[in-house]
Design a protein around this motif. Structure first.
Motif, PDB file in Angstrom:
ATOM      1  N   UNK A 171     -44.854 -42.919 -75.640  1.00  0.00           N
ATOM      2  CA  UNK A 171     -43.507 -44.074 -75.470  1.00  0.00           C
ATOM      3  C   UNK A 171     -42.685 -44.056 -76.930  1.00  0.00           C
ATOM      4  N   UNK A 172     -43.448 -45.043 -77.587  1.00  0.00           N
ATOM      5  CA  UNK A 172     -42.437 -45.657 -78.431  1.00  0.00           C
ATOM      6  C   UNK A 172     -42.195 -44.380 -79.243  1.00  0.00           C
ATOM      7  N   UNK A 173     -42.651 -43.435 -80.045  1.00  0.00           N
ATOM      8  CA  UNK A 173     -42.714 -42.675 -80.502  1.00  0.00           C
ATOM      9  C   UNK A 173     -41.396 -40.856 -79.941  1.00  0.00           C
ATOM     10  N   UNK A 174     -41.873 -41.152 -78.948  1.00  0.00           N
ATOM     11  CA  UNK A 174     -40.447 -40.379 -78.043  1.00  0.00           C
ATOM     12  C   UNK A 174     -38.940 -40.946 -77.807  1.00  0.00           C
ATOM     13  N   UNK A 175     -39.173 -42.953 -78.067  1.00  0.00           N
ATOM     14  CA  UNK A 175     -37.721 -43.371 -77.778  1.00  0.00           C
ATOM     15  C   UNK A 175     -37.334 -43.618 -79.541  1.00  0.00           C
ATOM     16  N   UNK A 176     -38.237 -43.933 -80.685  1.00  0.00           N
ATOM     17  CA  UNK A 176     -37.738 -44.208 -81.753  1.00  0.00           C
ATOM     18  C   UNK A 176     -37.274 -42.148 -82.610  1.00  0.00           C
ATOM     19  N   UNK A 177     -37.626 -40.895 -81.717  1.00  0.00           N
ATOM     20  CA  UNK A 177     -36.838 -39.679 -81.787  1.00  0.00           C
ATOM     21  C   UNK A 177     -35.969 -39.420 -80.899  1.00  0.00           C
ATOM     22  N   UNK A 178     -34.667 -40.264 -80.237  1.00  0.00           N
ATOM     23  CA  UNK A 178     -34.082 -39.876 -80.089  1.00  0.00           C
ATOM     24  C   UNK A 178     -32.616 -40.332 -80.335  1.00  0.00           C
ATOM     25  N   UNK A 179     -32.280 -38.804 -81.112  1.00  0.00           N
ATOM     26  CA  UNK A 179     -31.154 -39.124 -82.071  1.00  0.00           C
ATOM     27  C   UNK A 179     -29.619 -38.571 -80.848  1.00  0.00           C
ATOM     28  N   UNK A 180     -30.042 -38.550 -79.453  1.00  0.00           N
ATOM     29  CA  UNK A 180     -28.585 -38.495 -78.434  1.00  0.00           C
ATOM     30  C   UNK A 180     -27.925 -39.624 -77.740  1.00  0.00           C
ATOM     31  N   UNK A 181     -29.628 -40.260 -77.789  1.00  0.00           N
ATOM     32  CA  UNK A 181     -28.916 -41.043 -76.069  1.00  0.00           C
ATOM     33  C   UNK A 181     -27.521 -42.021 -76.473  1.00  0.00           C
ATOM     34  N   UNK A 182     -26.796 -42.654 -76.121  1.00  0.00           N
ATOM     35  CA  UNK A 182     -25.857 -44.119 -76.338  1.00  0.00           C
ATOM     36  C   UNK A 182     -25.672 -44.782 -74.919  1.00  0.00           C
ATOM     37  N   UNK A 183     -25.068 -46.018 -75.695  1.00  0.00           N
ATOM     38  CA  UNK A 183     -24.895 -46.908 -74.370  1.00  0.00           C
ATOM     39  C   UNK A 183     -23.864 -46.240 -73.339  1.00  0.00           C
TER      40      UNK A 183
END
Length: 536
Positions: free
Chosen positions: A397-409
């Protein structure tokens, strides 16, 4: 604040009793192969109690109402983490910048002397007794003093530190300016680090172990924390004194003991069977709820840590969502927001520095080109991984989170606002961050800094005091300004609150000293004046 000095007689008495203490630290430190707890405690039992008192006073946890005044209705709110649903004092209070002196003085009283807590008095006694006879205890006291008092300085600015108990010629008691205080923090940390470095592989004495409410007597972990604290404070002053910041930061990075690395290294005070005060304030009193900025950021990032921090709202119009309250808004009754997201139950550990923070400190140090800081991206990613591990989340889940280049506040809306739409933060607002998660080497310095600080802010929860300090230093993460500003022009809505004024009691009981302290601020003694390290 004359009551601060009631410990003087006790300290003098203890100093006389201490003449029978162990004089040779080499012999003292042979323990556990020689001396037993019973051998040492007659001499050092009082020191153990004083070190524990100091640890319990950094973040007062009992009674919970002291926590509420010392930090919760100040740093926890100004950090963007939390907001009360309760319209205290007719909804004119700290939250909308009508600063309540009767609340805020508890920061000062907990640091010096109150019925509930004290830091400086017991630690001054510890220093007098242990400097030559028990250097390990002396080092612990120094580290605790810096950890406790930098938080106080980061609220008020000038503090009684190196001049504590020293009477001036006019009868007053003087403060260190914040610059002087920070110079002394580094001096004290260096002294403690010098003592602990050669001891890091040794088994601690029973007395040290008995006094330690964090690491169970590990010299190595106390050294890691001291180095990490030194790096934290070095970065804190980077805009005010870049050369000293670099020197102190590189010294912390170079020490053979290293920094905090994994969740087991977290500097968290173990309070045993006592309930965490935030559980009481949120779960029993319903006096604190999720803040709007952390809702925006963690929901936007689809952050798996969110349910570890907060509970879904019970309010009908947002039921099942993680819903926060914006700071400084019109609240007519507690019932309006009481059923927004409460805090998830916290363990009986008072977290004052998670290991994840040390990785983010290294990331910023590397960003600034400091020797020994390593690779920026690796440090940043290790910070996130360490935070995820702290909450038992799967590495994938950490790796998936680290590779997220789209999500923003996400934009913020408040369906329960007294005035519809007044509290909303829409897309395109200057207050809404556009920073994403995935590291980008090609980004500008400022964008990289925002990414590091935003993730550090998430990992530092629930310590709002430290998060508020970092927001003031860096401007990150982006928070939402108050809607109602009751400061009578003393505090700017758009630049946020910068500090807390010295309690009026100081001007009554120590007028000359308080006046000299205020003169070091470079501006009026109010919440709009920036601290020494807080530069635009």
């Amino acid at each position: 604040m004359n009551k601060q000095y009631n410990y003087l007689l006790t300290i003098a008495t203890v100093a006389l009793l201490a003449t029978g203490c162990t004089k040779d630290f080499k012999d003292y430190n042979k323990n556990p192969y020689g001396a037993s707890n019973d051998d040492l405690l007659p001499d050092y039992g009082l020191v153990v109690g004083q070190l524990k008192e100091a640890q319990r006073s950094i973040y007062v946890y009992q009674p919970a109402w002291v926590t509420q005044l010392q930090q919760n209705l100040m740093g926890d709110v100004y950090s963007g983490y939390m907001m009360p649903p309760t319209p205290f004092r007719g909804n004119s209070n700290n939250m909308n910048y009508d600063l309540v002196d009767g609340w805020n003085l508890y920061v000062m009283s907990a640091a010096y002397s109150s019925p509930e807590a004290s830091v400086m008095a017991p630690l001054s006694s510890v220093e007098n007794i242990t400097k030559t006879s028990a250097p390990d205890l002396y080092a612990m006291g120094k580290i605790l003093k810096v950890e406790a008092m930098h938080r106080v300085s980061d609220i008020f600015g000038p503090i009684m530190y190196s001049k504590y108990k020293v009477r001036a010629e006019d009868g007053g008691y003087d403060y260190d300016s914040q610059q002087e205080a920070y110079n002394n923090f580094f001096k004290d940390l260096n002294e403690a680090i010098t003592i602990l470095t050669p001891l890091r592989a040794e088994k601690s004495t029973p007395t040290f172990t008995n006094a330690d409410m964090v690491y169970g007597g590990s010299y190595a972990k106390w050294l890691q924390f001291a180095n990490s604290l030194r790096l934290r404070l070095a970065l804190r002053i980077v805009k005010a004194d870049a050369a000293k910041a670099k020197n102190e930061g590189e010294a912390a990075l170079a020490n053979v003991g290293g920094l905090l690395k994994e969740a087991a290294d977290n500097f968290s005070i173990n309070i045993g069977a006592t309930e965490h005060p935030l559980n009481t304030i949120s779960g029993a009193w319903y006096d604190i709820r999720m803040g709007a900025p952390i809702e925006s950021i963690m929901n936007g990032y689809k952050d798996p840590r969110l349910p570890k921090y907060f509970l879904p709202a019970k309010e009908a119009v947002v039921a099942g969502q993680y819903k926060g309250i914006r700071n400084g808004i019109d609240i007519d009754a507690k019932s309006r927001y009481q059923d927004y997201s409460a805090l998830a139950e916290l363990p009986s550990l008072l977290q004052l520095m998670p290991a994840a923070e040390a990785w983010f400190l290294k990331a910023e140090a590397a960003l600034r080109g400091w020797t020994g800081a390593g690779n920026i991206r690796e440090n940043y990613e290790d910070g996130i991984k360490t935070s995820f591990a702290q909450y038992g989340l799967h590495p994938d889940s950490a790796l998936k989170y680290l590779n997220d280049a789209v999500s923003k506040p996400l934009p913020y809306t408040d369906p329960k606002a007294v005035t519809p739409g007044q509290n909303d933060i829409p897309n395109g607002s200057q207050w809404l961050s556009t920073i994403t998660i995935q590291w980008e080497d090609a980004d500008t310095f400022e964008k990289k800094l925002e990414r590091i600080i935003t993730q550090k802010w998430i990992s530092t929860f629930p310590d709002g005091q430290e998060a508020w300090s970092e927001f003031r230093r860096t401007g990150y993460p982006k928070l939402f300004p108050v809607v109602i500003n009751n400061s009578a022009g003393k505090i700017s809505t758009n630049t946020f609150i910068r500090r807390i004024n010295l309690p009026p009691d100081e001007y009554l009981t120590n007028p000359k000293g308080a006046q000299r302290a205020a003169a070091t601020l470079g501006g009026p003694d109010n919440g709009g004046t920036r601290l020494w390290w807080d530069r635009p």
